[in-house]
Structure formats: C-alpha cells, structure tokens
Write a protein that holds these residues in place. Sequence first.
Motif, PDB file in Angstrom:
ATOM      1  N   LEU A   1     111.000 -17.797  63.057  1.00  0.00           N
ATOM      2  CA  LEU A   1     111.727 -18.863  63.726  1.00  0.00           C
ATOM      3  C   LEU A   1     113.197 -18.702  63.352  1.00  0.00           C
ATOM      4  O   LEU A   1     113.570 -18.811  62.177  1.00  0.00           O
ATOM      5  N   VAL A   2     114.021 -18.410  64.344  1.00  0.00           N
ATOM      6  CA  VAL A   2     115.444 -18.170  64.112  1.00  0.00           C
ATOM      7  C   VAL A   2     116.229 -19.415  64.498  1.00  0.00           C
ATOM      8  O   VAL A   2     116.111 -19.907  65.623  1.00  0.00           O
ATOM      9  N   ILE A   3     117.016 -19.924  63.568  1.00  0.00           N
ATOM     10  CA  ILE A   3     117.902 -21.037  63.894  1.00  0.00           C
ATOM     11  C   ILE A   3     119.017 -20.498  64.773  1.00  0.00           C
ATOM     12  O   ILE A   3     119.878 -19.733  64.316  1.00  0.00           O
TER      13      ILE A   3
ATOM     14  N   LEU B   1     107.034 -22.973  58.420  1.00  0.00           N
ATOM     15  CA  LEU B   1     106.588 -22.232  57.239  1.00  0.00           C
ATOM     16  C   LEU B   1     105.108 -22.470  56.969  1.00  0.00           C
ATOM     17  O   LEU B   1     104.365 -21.539  56.634  1.00  0.00           O
ATOM     18  N   GLU B   2     104.661 -23.702  57.150  1.00  0.00           N
ATOM     19  CA  GLU B   2     103.242 -24.019  56.956  1.00  0.00           C
ATOM     20  C   GLU B   2     102.354 -23.227  57.904  1.00  0.00           C
ATOM     21  O   GLU B   2     101.241 -22.823  57.557  1.00  0.00           O
ATOM     22  N   LYS B   3     102.850 -22.972  59.115  1.00  0.00           N
ATOM     23  CA  LYS B   3     102.046 -22.273  60.118  1.00  0.00           C
ATOM     24  C   LYS B   3     102.147 -20.757  60.007  1.00  0.00           C
ATOM     25  O   LYS B   3     101.499 -20.030  60.762  1.00  0.00           O
ATOM     26  N   GLY B   4     102.972 -20.274  59.096  1.00  0.00           N
ATOM     27  CA  GLY B   4     103.039 -18.834  58.871  1.00  0.00           C
ATOM     28  C   GLY B   4     104.280 -18.137  59.379  1.00  0.00           C
ATOM     29  O   GLY B   4     104.378 -16.908  59.299  1.00  0.00           O
ATOM     30  N   PHE B   5     105.251 -18.880  59.894  1.00  0.00           N
ATOM     31  CA  PHE B   5     106.517 -18.278  60.311  1.00  0.00           C
ATOM     32  C   PHE B   5     107.374 -17.926  59.093  1.00  0.00           C
ATOM     33  O   PHE B   5     107.325 -18.602  58.060  1.00  0.00           O
ATOM     34  N   ASP B   6     108.198 -16.900  59.229  1.00  0.00           N
ATOM     35  CA  ASP B   6     109.379 -16.743  58.405  1.00  0.00           C
ATOM     36  C   ASP B   6     110.511 -17.525  59.067  1.00  0.00           C
ATOM     37  O   ASP B   6     110.442 -17.845  60.262  1.00  0.00           O
ATOM     38  N   LEU B   7     111.569 -17.808  58.309  1.00  0.00           N
ATOM     39  CA  LEU B   7     112.746 -18.472  58.858  1.00  0.00           C
ATOM     40  C   LEU B   7     113.952 -17.559  58.706  1.00  0.00           C
ATOM     41  O   LEU B   7     114.100 -16.871  57.685  1.00  0.00           O
TER      42      LEU B   7
ATOM     43  N   GLY C   1     106.020 -17.719  53.177  1.00  0.00           N
ATOM     44  CA  GLY C   1     107.039 -17.342  54.156  1.00  0.00           C
ATOM     45  C   GLY C   1     108.280 -16.779  53.487  1.00  0.00           C
ATOM     46  O   GLY C   1     108.532 -16.992  52.298  1.00  0.00           O
ATOM     47  N   THR C   2     109.076 -16.060  54.260  1.00  0.00           N
ATOM     48  CA  THR C   2     110.323 -15.480  53.772  1.00  0.00           C
ATOM     49  C   THR C   2     111.499 -16.194  54.415  1.00  0.00           C
ATOM     50  O   THR C   2     111.496 -16.438  55.626  1.00  0.00           O
ATOM     51  N   LEU C   3     112.502 -16.508  53.617  1.00  0.00           N
ATOM     52  CA  LEU C   3     113.725 -17.133  54.109  1.00  0.00           C
ATOM     53  C   LEU C   3     114.818 -16.072  54.196  1.00  0.00           C
ATOM     54  O   LEU C   3     115.172 -15.453  53.185  1.00  0.00           O
TER      55      LEU C   3
END
Length: 333
Positions: free
Chosen positions: A64-66, A87-93, A116-118
């Motif tokens: 998920l990209v801001i 993040l709970e659903k498995g996305f990185d941010l 997840g990775t930030l």
Amino acid sequence: MIQTPYLLFLGDAPDQLAAKVAQGIRDWRPENAVGQLRLDGCGADVGLADMSLEEGLAAGARTLVIGVANRGGVISAAWKAVLIEALEKGFDLASGLHNLLRNEDDLMSAANIYGGTLHDVRVPSTAFPIANGVKRSGKRCLAVGTDCSAGKMYTGLAMDAEMRERGIKATFRPTGQTGILITGHGVPLDAVVADFMAGAVEALTPDNDPDHWDLIEGQGSLFHVSFSGVTMALIHGGQPDALILSHEPTRTHMRGLPDYGVPSLEALRDMVLPIARIANPAAEIVGISVNTQKLGEDAAMDYLQKTEARMGLPTVDPFRQGAGRLVDALAGI
C-alpha cells in the motif's frame, strides 16, 4: 526492495495535485498499480479502479503506497486506521512523506506483529560529501520551474523515454519521493541536510561517457520562498549543460502561497541562467515544458504556439505531445 504491484492510497487528498505521487506512478508505471483506495471526501482520482484493501489483495497488490504529497509531509490521523488494517491484512507500506512511517509507534507495532515492512523512501541511504564544484564528464539536463509541481519530473521522464527509444545514452536521476517510487532508485534531496544537498546531486550524477545524458529531476522553484533552497542545490550540484523551463499556465498564485504570484517564464529565464553559469559557464536554456493538463486541446495548442513565438524556444507539453522536440534541442549542446 519495495514489493510490487501497488495499491495506491489517496486518502483524503483535497485535490488532484495533492495526489501527485499516485498520479506519477499511475502515469509512468501503470503495470505496478492495481487500483486506488480513497477515503470519504477525497478530491483526487488517478483513474484506477476504486478498491478496498481486500479487493487490492485479491488483485495481487503487495504494498500500500501512500500516494499523497501534502504540505509538510505529514501522516494524517485520519489515515491511521486504514494503514494499520493494511498491515494486519499482510500489506507492506511505502511512503515518501517527511513524517516517517518508522517514527509512528502504532505503525511500527503493527508491522512487528504482522510481519509487514515499512518503506520510507524519503530517507537518504548514504552520507554525502560537501559539493566541490569539480566539472564532471558526461552531460546533464535539468528542468527548473516557475512553481512547484509544474511538471519537472514528467519532463525528465518523458525525455528519458524518448532518448531510450532513439538509442541515446540517458539516465533519469530521481531526486524526490515520486521519482524514487517510480524507478526504484535516487536521492530524496529535500531530506538531505542542507550543507550536503549540492554534494548529493554531484554524487547522483557522477562522471559518465561524454555522450551520456543525466536527466535530473527538478524540485521546487527559485521563486518559491518555501522550497527555493533545494532548487539552488540542484542547479549548482547538477552543473546542467541544458536547462528546460517548466510552467503551469493556469495558476493564479504559487502552490501553497496565496500571497505570491507566479513569475513569468521571462523572469525565470533571466534569473536561472546566471545562477547556472556560476557552476557551468556553458549552461544554456534549450526549451520550455508546459503542463497543459487543465487546458482543452485548442487552448493548449494556442498557448504553446504563442509561448514559443514569444520566447524563441521549442515549447511543448511533453506528456501530451511527447518530448521529441526537447530531445532535439539537446543536439547542439
């Protein structure tokens, strides 16, 4: 490495320009964007399918990209529930904001719990020296604007694509979060300590083959009292051989500064060339790039033709028309 494809988070962006990160990814790496996620009241739309987090995952999104570039670069409190759920659903941010993901305790906690990775792309990955002004081999082109967000990055990317298609040696050199998210490399220049910004540009554009062009992503504006420092660092650190003037013709004031009018292209020409020639006495202004997105076809063509006649330089909208004439203008440099 940031995992692709992306789900682009537009949040509550008030207008289209505030979503310029998402728009840039959508325009230049469409294969990396499966959809957009907007909150109620969002005033931006980059033309992708609206998706929930679940729908984004089902479409294959990994990160998920801001996609918002707001004034001050802050993570809005209104976004937090979505970011944590992602993040709970498995996305990185991934984010290019000044307000770092890693500095938000709740996001760090969720990333640690769910694995997840930030990715904070606005963090310099290396230490840079102070600029020394030594002339480097190879050639460099820089777009400079009458204002922020006037199309400087699009100019560089369009020229890079045209030059690669022609077999001309060229490299796009990103200096901002959007360019870095598009290409996967670069220097987030406005996050570099001020004394080292020009040195960072020197490091980004090292010695190269005599016929190789570095297309340096422009930032800010010499006329913008908030962001002129980063522009000066690009001009002196980049030592451009060729300058492209960038302009958005429908604005009534500088971006974010309602009390400051937008300067003319003539004013930009007369200011930037002497400054550029401090670092590179051979610098030349070779063309004009106009962002005509808010103009209809007839009005855009009329504006471009009149500007070219007035300024005596090839004038195009490189995204609307292609960057061929701007690339042609480099031939004599």
